[in-house]
Enzyme design. Structure first.
Site, PDB file in Angstrom:
ATOM      1  N   HIS A  14       9.333  16.802 -22.274  1.00 51.01           N
ATOM      2  CA  HIS A  14       8.035  16.688 -22.985  1.00 51.01           C
ATOM      3  C   HIS A  14       7.703  18.059 -23.549  1.00 51.01           C
ATOM      4  CE1 HIS A  14       3.843  14.811 -23.320  1.00 51.01           C
ATOM      5  NE2 HIS A  14       3.741  16.016 -23.864  1.00 51.01           N
ATOM      6  N   HIS A  16       6.054  20.369 -27.046  1.00 54.57           N
ATOM      7  CA  HIS A  16       5.401  20.495 -28.354  1.00 54.57           C
ATOM      8  C   HIS A  16       5.959  21.723 -29.062  1.00 54.57           C
ATOM      9  CE1 HIS A  16       2.218  17.507 -27.500  1.00 54.57           C
ATOM     10  NE2 HIS A  16       2.427  17.893 -26.247  1.00 54.57           N
ATOM     11  N   LYS A  98       6.109   7.575 -28.646  1.00 58.72           N
ATOM     12  CA  LYS A  98       4.985   8.143 -27.909  1.00 58.72           C
ATOM     13  C   LYS A  98       3.709   7.356 -28.175  1.00 58.72           C
ATOM     14  CE  LYS A  98       2.798  11.149 -25.358  1.00 58.72           C
ATOM     15  NZ  LYS A  98       2.472  12.525 -25.672  1.00 58.72           N
ATOM     16  N   HIS A 135       0.827   8.915 -23.062  1.00 58.38           N
ATOM     17  CA  HIS A 135      -0.239   9.861 -22.715  1.00 58.38           C
ATOM     18  C   HIS A 135      -1.263   9.032 -21.959  1.00 58.38           C
ATOM     19  CE1 HIS A 135      -2.852  13.485 -23.253  1.00 58.38           C
ATOM     20  NE2 HIS A 135      -3.701  12.567 -22.826  1.00 58.38           N
ATOM     21  N   HIS A 173       3.318  13.770 -18.182  1.00 58.02           N
ATOM     22  CA  HIS A 173       2.488  14.813 -17.569  1.00 58.02           C
ATOM     23  C   HIS A 173       1.456  14.248 -16.592  1.00 58.02           C
ATOM     24  CE1 HIS A 173      -0.005  13.517 -20.871  1.00 58.02           C
ATOM     25  NE2 HIS A 173       0.615  14.232 -21.773  1.00 58.02           N
ATOM     26  N   ASP A 246       5.425  19.986 -21.179  1.00 59.13           N
ATOM     27  CA  ASP A 246       4.231  19.867 -22.028  1.00 59.13           C
ATOM     28  C   ASP A 246       3.817  21.239 -22.545  1.00 59.13           C
ATOM     29  OD1 ASP A 246       2.272  18.539 -23.441  1.00 59.13           O
ATOM     30  OD2 ASP A 246       0.871  18.423 -21.762  1.00 59.13           O
TER      31      ASP A 246
END
Ligand code: ZN
Length: 344
Positions: A14, A16, A98, A135, A173, A246
């Site tokens: 995970h 970004h 996602k 999420h 997460h 994350d």
């Protein structure tokens, strides 16, 4: 004698990476230690089609080179075309999809409001074996921010699981004992990622003695009992729990503001922090599973052939406080305790 630990090269399930100058500045921080990463699609505008994902993959590779494999995801919207999604997966362009509840976190305005409407997409994904990455927070303003993950499990996730039991799902997460318990209650086609920072901080770290914007993330860290549950899950050896950092960069001016952005940037020092945390928990032998084996197991991918070696030192390892990028400086997550493990 110096203590070392060699594990198969880890993956980040995970991550970004953003885009443009930020991507160029921070992607090397992940590529240095990780072989692969699941790349989050919440750009502006989001990555919603196979063509978007292929283009973004190219921009990432242009920065990292071929030694790092970005595993692309699509951002699920109520307009997602199941045929495009299945075709992109069949062609190897995407690895997963996602799900953001609309408004849950950074750039999630395009997310899903009506989960029932997504059932044809979920059925197509189950049939093709494409994982759904959740999420897991409701966005109902009536629900307290510290309860949003537990309520998501009851209101959204469990109904999806019941209606489409063959769908492979990753709870992203996770931050609560409720989420750990839910994973334990479910069959093997449900997994969960745990971040580096949620193994380290609880909500006191954010709020006691002055607000600490660099510890603010979503889902927000919960009370200490929940952190303990996450630590137990990560160090248990249970193959359904694996690392998803994350790591989510924002520039310092966006974090240190009257309305600061959510996200902790941990790419730079994650492996040192994890080695320290697992060592302190007496579970160093479980780090390999958590960081290098359980994720590929869930995603049905081979474990990496390369290795990463960590060494325990006598003096604390010092990481840069900030990474300078063309978009501005990004503060590196400070675990708040000395790190005696370094990556060789
Ligand atoms: Zn994220």
């Amino acid at each position: 004698m110096t203590q070392t630990l060699t594990i198969p090269r880890p993956d980040d399930w995970h991550l970004h990476l953003r885009d443009g100058a930020m991507l160029a500045g921070i992607a090397p921080e992940s590529a240095r230690h990780f072989a692969r990463a699941i790349i989050m699609p919440n750009l502006v505008p989001p990555v919603v089609t196979g063509a978007d994902a292929a283009a973004y993959h190219g921009r990432i590779r242009a920065v990292t080179g071929a030694g790092f494999t970005p595993l692309m995801t699509l951002y699920l919207t109520e307009a997602t075309d199941p045929a495009d999604l299945v075709a992109a997966h069949a062609q190897g362009i995407i690895t997963a999809v996602k799900l953001y509840p609309a408004g849950a976190t950074t750039n999630s305005a395009s997310g899903v409001r009506d989960f029932d409407r997504m059932r044809p997409v979920f059925e197509a994904m189950a049939e093709a074996g494409i994982p759904l990455l959740c999420h897991g927070e409701v966005t109902d303003p009536e629900i307290d921010i510290f309860d949003r993950e537990a309520v998501f499990i009851d209101r959204v996730l469990d109904p999806i699981r019941r209606r489409t039991p063959a769908l492979r799902v990753v709870m992203e997460h996770i931050t609560t004992a409720d989420a750990v318990a839910y994973v334990h209650s479910q069959p093997e086609n449900l997994g969960a990622t745990i971040t580096t920072h949620h193994l380290v901080i609880n909500r006191n770290h954010i709020l006691v003695g002055g607000i600490k914007p660099h510890y603010y993330c979503l889902p927000v860290a919960k009370r200490e009992t929940h952190r303990q549950a996450l630590l137990s899950a990560a160090t248990s050896g249970d193959a359904r729990f694996f690392l998803g950092t994350d790591s989510a960069p924002h520039t310092d001016d966006a974090k240190e503001s009257a309305c600061g952005c959510a996200g902790c940037f941990t790419a730079t020092n994650t492996m040192s922090i994890l080695a320290q945390v697992f060592d302190d928990a007496g579970a160093l032998d479980k780090l390999e599973g958590f960081a290098s084996r359980n994720g590929p197991g869930f995603y049905r991918l081979p474990v990496n052939e390369g290795t990463l070696t960590l060494e325990k030192t006598d003096t604390p390892v010092i990481y840069p406080a900030k990474i300078e990028t063309g978009a501005g400086p990004v503060t590196v997550f400070d675990p708040g305790f000395p790190l005696y493990w370094r990556v060789l």
